[in-house]
Motif scaffolding. Structure first.
Motif, PDB file in Angstrom:
ATOM      1  N   ILE A  50       0.839  -1.201   0.000  1.00 31.15           N
ATOM      2  CA  ILE A  50       0.000   0.000   0.000  1.00 31.15           C
ATOM      3  C   ILE A  50       0.871   1.248   0.000  1.00 31.15           C
ATOM      4  CG2 ILE A  50      -1.634   1.351   1.387  1.00 31.15           C
ATOM      5  CD1 ILE A  50      -2.874  -1.333   2.266  1.00 31.15           C
ATOM      6  N   ALA A  51       1.932   1.235   0.825  1.00 31.33           N
ATOM      7  CA  ALA A  51       2.823   2.406   0.921  1.00 31.33           C
ATOM      8  C   ALA A  51       3.537   2.684  -0.397  1.00 31.33           C
ATOM      9  CB  ALA A  51       3.853   2.179   2.031  1.00 31.33           C
ATOM     10  N   GLU A  52       3.738   1.638  -1.208  1.00 26.76           N
ATOM     11  CA  GLU A  52       4.467   1.796  -2.468  1.00 26.76           C
ATOM     12  C   GLU A  52       3.542   1.981  -3.674  1.00 26.76           C
ATOM     13  OE1 GLU A  52       6.968  -1.633  -2.681  1.00 26.76           O
ATOM     14  OE2 GLU A  52       8.284  -0.961  -1.039  1.00 26.76           O
ATOM     15  N   THR A  53       2.295   2.324  -3.417  1.00 28.43           N
ATOM     16  CA  THR A  53       1.317   2.489  -4.497  1.00 28.43           C
ATOM     17  C   THR A  53       1.752   3.550  -5.497  1.00 28.43           C
ATOM     18  OG1 THR A  53      -0.515   1.841  -3.067  1.00 28.43           O
ATOM     19  CG2 THR A  53      -1.073   3.128  -5.029  1.00 28.43           C
ATOM     20  N   TYR A 286      -4.126 -10.814 -13.025  1.00 25.35           N
ATOM     21  CA  TYR A 286      -2.705 -10.491 -12.884  1.00 25.35           C
ATOM     22  C   TYR A 286      -2.505  -9.151 -12.182  1.00 25.35           C
ATOM     23  CZ  TYR A 286      -2.038 -14.368 -16.122  1.00 25.35           C
ATOM     24  OH  TYR A 286      -2.042 -15.602 -16.699  1.00 25.35           O
ATOM     25  N   GLY A 287      -3.384  -8.200 -12.446  1.00 28.67           N
ATOM     26  CA  GLY A 287      -3.281  -6.907 -11.777  1.00 28.67           C
ATOM     27  C   GLY A 287      -3.855  -6.930 -10.372  1.00 28.67           C
ATOM     28  N   VAL A 293      -4.259  -1.881  -3.972  1.00 30.04           N
ATOM     29  CA  VAL A 293      -5.054  -0.706  -4.340  1.00 30.04           C
ATOM     30  C   VAL A 293      -5.807  -0.969  -5.645  1.00 30.04           C
ATOM     31  CG1 VAL A 293      -4.968   1.749  -4.917  1.00 30.04           C
ATOM     32  CG2 VAL A 293      -3.509   0.840  -3.103  1.00 30.04           C
ATOM     33  N   GLY A 294      -5.176  -1.702  -6.560  1.00 35.35           N
ATOM     34  CA  GLY A 294      -5.880  -2.093  -7.773  1.00 35.35           C
ATOM     35  C   GLY A 294      -7.081  -2.961  -7.452  1.00 35.35           C
ATOM     36  N   TRP A 298     -11.016  -1.967  -8.073  1.00 36.10           N
ATOM     37  CA  TRP A 298     -11.863  -2.852  -8.871  1.00 36.10           C
ATOM     38  C   TRP A 298     -13.148  -3.209  -8.127  1.00 36.10           C
ATOM     39  CZ3 TRP A 298     -12.087  -4.008 -13.787  1.00 36.10           C
ATOM     40  CH2 TRP A 298     -12.828  -5.104 -14.212  1.00 36.10           C
ATOM     41  N   MET A 299     -13.010  -3.540  -6.852  1.00 32.68           N
ATOM     42  CA  MET A 299     -14.181  -3.905  -6.060  1.00 32.68           C
ATOM     43  C   MET A 299     -15.103  -2.707  -5.842  1.00 32.68           C
ATOM     44  SD  MET A 299     -12.291  -6.489  -3.355  1.00 32.68           S
ATOM     45  CE  MET A 299     -13.754  -6.900  -2.409  1.00 32.68           C
TER      46      MET A 299
END
Length: 425
Positions: A50-53, A286-287, A293-294, A298-299
């Motif tokens: 999450i921190a590296e988003t 794959y994503g 975060v992806g 999406w959700m």
């Protein structure tokens, strides 16, 4: 030579049948206690990711027509990475009796809460996507202990809350064919293993086609079904909507309002997520499996999920509930396996069941329509779809995730819908 080949083929076929029979006989039919225990390393990895988003730039419109808005998701993600505590979610699950059993080669996780009241009606309830068993937890108290929630002792239910195959802590199918009918047969086997000889089924979202399938297959002991997503658009209306045509003549006021809502939703692309999962679940996986975060974005692209998460009518609502659900998908690596149910259903959304899903149901059917649902099904369409509709009621609040949003009202609806069965005992 031909006789030799035929004999060889027959021998091979017998070997395959024997292997299958042995596999079925060897399947562990036991019901095993289960506790959710996620390794701390998995939680630390989630926070690191999450921190590296890498954030996208802001959308170029002032609505959600391009997807979940940056200004909405970013604060939620920042809280997720800094303050959210999965262990509290884990404790919610572990406070309830959880079990695992293997059916048709797949481990099925389920919560099983027996009421303290005698003669409680057994009820199996099915969650949807992007939901999970978390969406049903608030109903456990009202349904199993009704006297503490405005009901009577004779209103009690025993609850069975399974995680769909490929969702949550259930196993991931390694073969195809896990559409609603196969899940329905799995649920029937689960209720049989639990010793129930008469029971009820309920569902919204994916729980709707699964419950419909149970009603159509009518396994021994199933008495009645209740659904809160009555996917009952008549075929001729569905054809017009698919073609983008105008409303047909002769619709009632309620039918016209429903048609207009469905038409507007189609033009906005509100079900584009279903199209993607129904055609390329592996590609999007794959994503989703690589970026928390992806996955969250999406959700949150599900209209019902997003509307409830950011409900203006309840600004004090904690973000923890929706993060419990998203985090469950992440920690169990089920973003891809859960998506495949759309592919198995022929690329359709559970909101649009064909007439083949309902026309053969002779069991009693009960329906509750919530105003914030994907569309408000008119009673005229419901009676066309279900020949034995014994209960139809429109309520004044609640949406797609009705059990999550309005657990007391939802529970009261189930008591009312199934009351005739208690009277007939």
């Amino acid at each position: 030579m031909k006789l030799f080949k035929l004999a060889t083929a027959l021998a091979f076929g017998l070997c395959v049948l024997s292997a299958l029979a042995n596999a079925n006989a060897a399947e562990d039919r036991s019901i095993r206690p289960f506790k959710a225990q996620v390794p701390q390393a998995a939680l630390e990895d989630l926070r690191r990711r999450i921190a590296e988003t890498r954030w996208p730039d802001r959308e170029t419109v002032d609505d959600q027509s391009q997807g979940i808005q940056l200004a909405k998701i970013k604060p939620l993600v920042e809280y997720w990475g800094a303050s959210y505590d999965w262990r509290k979610a884990e404790a919610k699950l572990n406070a309830l009796p959880q079990f695992m059993t293997t059916i048709d080669g797949v481990d099925i996780h389920f919560i099983h809460v027996r009421s303290r009241y005698p003669n409680a009606l057994p009820l199996i309830m099915t969650h949807g996507w992007p939901g999970s068993v978390f969406e049903l937890l608030k109903t456990v108290g009202p349904l199993t202990d009704p006297t503490a929630h405005g009901g009577r002792a004779e209103d009690a239910f025993d609850l069975v809350l399974p995680s769909l195959p490929g969702f949550g802590f259930s196993g991931k199918p390694t073969d195809t064919g896990w559409a609603p009918d196969r899940i329905a047969r799995t649920w029937a086997e689960l209720m049989k293993r639990l010793g129930y000889t008469r029971y009820l089924a309920q569902g919204g979202d994916w729980g709707s086609p699964v419950s419909n399938a149970m009603g159509r297959l009518a396994p021994a002991g199933l008495l009645d079904i209740h659904i809160n997503l009555p996917a009952i658009v008549p075929p001729e209306i569905a054809a017009v909507l698919a073609a983008g045509g105008p409303a047909p003549a002769g619709l009632t006021e309620k039918e016209r309002a429903t048609f207009d809502a469905l038409s507007a939703s189609a033009k906005m692309g509100n079900r584009s997520y279903a199209v993607m999962m129904g055609t390329r679940p592996q590609t999007i996986g794959y994503g989703l499996m690589d970026s928390p975060v992806g996955l969250a974005a999406w959700m949150l692209g599900h209209p019902g999920f997003s509307r409830w998460t950011y409900s203006e009518s309840d600004p004090e609502k904690s973000p923890d509930e929706v993060l419990d659900d998203i985090t469950l998908y992440w920690l169990t690596d089920t973003a891809t396996s859960a998506s495949r149910i759309y592919w198995e259903y022929g690329g359709r959304s559970p909101a649009f069941a064909g007439p083949e899903m309902t026309s053969e149901i002779s069991l009693p059917v009960a329906i509750t329509v919530f105003p914030g649902e994907s569309y408000r099904a008119p009673e005229t369409w419901a009676r066309r779809a279900y020949r034995n509709l014994i209960y139809f009621h429109e309520v004044d609040k609640g949406g797609h995730f009705a059990a999550w949003e309005q657990p007391e009202l939802f529970s009261a609806e189930l008591r009312a819908a199934f009351k005739p069965l208690r009277q007939d005992k």
